[in-house]
Design a protein around this motif. Structure first.
Motif, short mmCIF file in Angstrom:
data_model
loop_
_atom_site.label_atom_id
_atom_site.label_comp_id
_atom_site.label_asym_id
_atom_site.label_seq_id
_atom_site.Cartn_x
_atom_site.Cartn_y
_atom_site.Cartn_z
N ILE A 96 0.84 -1.21 0.00
CA ILE A 96 0.00 0.00 0.00
C ILE A 96 0.87 1.25 0.00
O ILE A 96 0.65 2.19 -0.78
CB ILE A 96 -0.94 -0.01 1.23
CG1 ILE A 96 -2.00 -1.10 1.08
CG2 ILE A 96 -1.60 1.35 1.42
CD1 ILE A 96 -2.80 -1.34 2.34
N VAL A 97 1.88 1.27 0.87
CA VAL A 97 2.75 2.45 0.98
C VAL A 97 3.52 2.67 -0.32
O VAL A 97 3.58 3.79 -0.85
CB VAL A 97 3.72 2.29 2.16
CG1 VAL A 97 4.72 3.45 2.20
CG2 VAL A 97 2.95 2.21 3.48
N THR A 98 4.11 1.62 -0.87
CA THR A 98 4.88 1.77 -2.12
C THR A 98 3.97 2.10 -3.30
O THR A 98 4.38 2.85 -4.20
CB THR A 98 5.68 0.49 -2.42
OG1 THR A 98 4.79 -0.64 -2.49
CG2 THR A 98 6.73 0.24 -1.34
N SER A 99 2.75 1.60 -3.29
CA SER A 99 1.82 1.91 -4.39
C SER A 99 1.46 3.39 -4.40
O SER A 99 1.42 4.02 -5.46
CB SER A 99 0.54 1.07 -4.25
OG SER A 99 0.82 -0.31 -4.36
N VAL A 100 1.17 3.94 -3.23
CA VAL A 100 0.85 5.37 -3.15
C VAL A 100 2.05 6.20 -3.60
O VAL A 100 1.91 7.18 -4.35
CB VAL A 100 0.42 5.75 -1.72
CG1 VAL A 100 0.27 7.26 -1.59
CG2 VAL A 100 -0.90 5.06 -1.36
N PHE A 101 3.25 5.79 -3.16
CA PHE A 101 4.45 6.53 -3.56
C PHE A 101 4.66 6.49 -5.07
O PHE A 101 4.89 7.53 -5.70
CB PHE A 101 5.68 5.94 -2.85
CG PHE A 101 6.99 6.47 -3.35
CD1 PHE A 101 7.42 7.74 -3.02
CD2 PHE A 101 7.78 5.69 -4.18
CE1 PHE A 101 8.62 8.23 -3.50
CE2 PHE A 101 8.99 6.17 -4.66
CZ PHE A 101 9.41 7.44 -4.32
N THR A 102 4.55 5.31 -5.67
CA THR A 102 4.79 5.22 -7.11
C THR A 102 3.69 5.89 -7.91
O THR A 102 3.96 6.50 -8.95
CB THR A 102 4.91 3.74 -7.54
OG1 THR A 102 3.76 3.01 -7.10
CG2 THR A 102 6.16 3.10 -6.96
N ALA A 103 2.44 5.82 -7.42
CA ALA A 103 1.34 6.43 -8.17
C ALA A 103 1.39 7.95 -8.13
O ALA A 103 1.17 8.63 -9.15
CB ALA A 103 0.00 5.94 -7.62
N LEU A 104 1.68 8.51 -6.95
CA LEU A 104 1.64 9.96 -6.81
C LEU A 104 2.94 10.64 -7.22
O LEU A 104 2.92 11.81 -7.62
CB LEU A 104 1.30 10.33 -5.37
CG LEU A 104 -0.12 10.00 -4.89
CD1 LEU A 104 -0.32 10.42 -3.45
CD2 LEU A 104 -1.16 10.66 -5.79
#
Length: 554
Positions: free
Chosen positions: A525-533
């Motif tokens: 979840i944390v890495t997904s938000v980082f890569t998406a934003l």
């Protein structure tokens, strides 16, 4: 205006490069694992063999060498569920109390008369006194050996339950003391099992309490459940006892406080010994494999000051008499004391090879289990089955990864390609974080990663759909992209925070496999938000600065 400060660009790229660097060793798993094992072996033994040197040279020292540990279901190994026989501790406590209590009662022989220990259930000490009308004095003496309970639940109670009826004095542990003893026994057993397993270099064992008196043991990479039982299933209880006599009858009658034990080296020979030991293995400070004067395998041991003092006093008073070295209720040696042994060190030798001597040294160094283990469940998971699970997890991840990429490219064109690149970076970051924290990956953990693949593009979908809407009203594509990221951020953060809360609840309340799923899901979840934003935004802005399109299609 559509832009990212230079320091932010450097930070984003730096995090991605760092994640890729720490994830990279997992692509060369066996080579890096051999490198790590060689370094650990060299540090432990201080000796560098040609094999260790070759394995250490197989991976550069300047590169990260952390790996994602594979769990039992992925690597293969052994699973045991053991029940701790806490009643053994009650018996040993009463046996240890008897010599001191006998001495105290003997000092009052003129008042309470002769004393004698009589047969009683295990965990109970019964003593007959010669003058029954002085039972109150005997109870008073016994109460001097009772201590107050220090636990919160047992506050105000004593450690011993003492009663006198007729001429019989009965002593046993109180209920509060039994509860506290049970807890200490389980905790001690957990620590000793952990030390024994760690001694042989296995990776990431799972050793945890289950229920009131059970211990779950899962050790990846070990050959079989029998091998694991051989390592931890024995109490390795070493004692030094007085010898009363020898004979050939295993059922010979003995006095109270005496037992008959077989000899390891001499078939048909049985020793009658005092059950209360002179010195126990708990007073050992070290045990090392060695060779005796004949060059045969042996184990050298050394006592702590308390043990050395007891052993020295006993051998000084019993020169010319035999004494028994007892290991797990078998007499492994019964030498005659030629002279007082005051140095606090000795040697165990007998019918053992070097591997058995090394294993015995490991068990003695780890300490004796406080109680016997009964194995209720045992399973061996072969490495082939574990490899099948790994292969299935790889296939599921690849299928999900390719399917998501195809869908994103078909739906959003060039922006779908940006999202796919960010998804690849996201997978690398997940494995990089798992390697850094030394996490253990299990099948549920793989499920968490596969789920993350699908969830990772949700944020991108929200951003791209928002950009589509902004293209209808915004002044130019740059403004549409900027507003798309800004106005989608709150929805993305809210959605992922709720999922993160659920993952935290799973981690706190769940068992081992569920916790593995929660860990990989949380990291994803944390890495997904980082890569998406940030990652897709950086890629998009970099592309936009170079291409300068007048019109974009999302």
């Amino acid at each position: 205006m559509l832009q990212i400060d230079r320091w932010k660009r450097i930070l984003i790229i730096g995090i991605c490069v760092l994640g890729l660097a720490y994830a990279m060793p997992n692509l060369f798993y066996k080579r890096v694992e051999a490198h790590n094992d060689a370094i650990a072996s060299i540090e432990k033994t201080g000796v560098t063999t040609p094999e260790d040197e070759a394995a250490r040279a197989g991976w550069p020292n300047w590169l990260p060498s952390g790996l994602v540990n594979l769990g039992l279901d992925l690597r293969g190994g052994a699973h045991l569920l053991a029940e701790v026989q806490v009643g053994d501790v009650y018996k040993s406590r009463m046996d240890a109390l008897w010599p001191e209590l006998r001495r105290a009662l003997a000092e009052e022989r003129g008042t309470i008369g002769a004393i004698r220990r009589v047969n009683a259930p295990e965990g109970t000490l019964k003593i007959e006194i010669g003058t029954p009308d002085q039972m109150a004095r005997a109870v008073e003496i016994a109460r001097g050996f009772s201590d107050p309970i220090t636990t919160l639940s047992g506050a105000g109670q004593s450690s011993l339950a003492i009663s006198g009826q007729g001429s019989t004095l009965t002593i046993q542990l109180s209920d509060a003391e039994k509860s506290a003893t049970d807890d200490r026994t389980i905790q001690q057993s957990l620590e000793i099992i952990r030390r024994r397993v760690d001694e042989v270099g296995t990776r990431e064992p799972t050793i945890m309490r289950q229920g009131s008196d059970r211990i779950l043991i899962q050790v990846p990479g070990i050959g079989s459940a029998e091998e694991l039982k051989a390592l931890i299933g024995t109490t390795a209880k070493l004692t030094f006892n007085s010898v009363v006599g020898t004979g050939s009858d295993p059922d010979a009658r003995v006095g109270v406080g005496q037992v008959v034990l077989p000899s390891v080296d001499q078939d048909g020979v049985y020793y009658t010994i005092e059950e209360t030991p002179v010195v126990t293995g708990e007073e050992l400070t070290d045990a090392l494999p060695a060779s005796d004067q004949n060059g045969l395998p042996s184990v050298d041991f050394r006592f702590n000051p308390s043990g050395a003092r007891k052993f020295g006093a006993y051998t000084s008073a019993n020169v010319g008499q035999p004494f028994a070295i007892v290991l797990d209720d078998e007499v492994i040696s019964a030498p005659v004391i030629r002279q007082a042994i005051t140095t606090g060190s000795g040697q165990i030798s007998g019918s053992m090879d070097y591997e058995e001597a090394n294993r015995l040294a490991v068990l003695l160094r780890a300490g004796a289990l406080p109680a016997e283990l009964t194995f209720l469940e045992e399973r061996t998971i072969g490495p082939e089955l574990g490899q099948d699970s790994v292969d299935a997890g790889k296939l599921a991840s690849m299928v999900g990864f390719v399917a998501v990429i195809v869908l994103m490219v078909l739906s959003y064109g060039m922006f779908g390609v940006f999202a796919s690149v960010a998804l690849a970076v996201n997978m690398a970051l997940i494995f990089g974080v798992l390697s850094i924290i030394g996490a253990t990956l299990t099948l549920p953990g793989i499920a968490g990663i596969v789920l993350t693949i699908g969830m990772a593009v949700d944020a991108n979908v929200l951003v791209f759909e928002r950009i589509r809407e902004e293209l209808k009203t915004a002044r130019g594509p740059a403004r549409a992209i900027e507003l798309g990221y800004e106005r989608a951020m709150s929805a993305i953060v809210d959605a992922n925070i709720t999922t993160l809360i659920i993952a935290a609840i799973l981690f706190v309340l769940g068992s081992g496999p569920v916790k593995g799923f929660a860990v990989t899901l949380s990291i994803g979840i944390v890495t997904s938000v980082f890569t998406a934003l940030w990652v897709t935004r950086l890629i998009t802005i970099t592309w936009f600065e170079r291409a300068r399109p007048r019109k974009i299609e999302v």
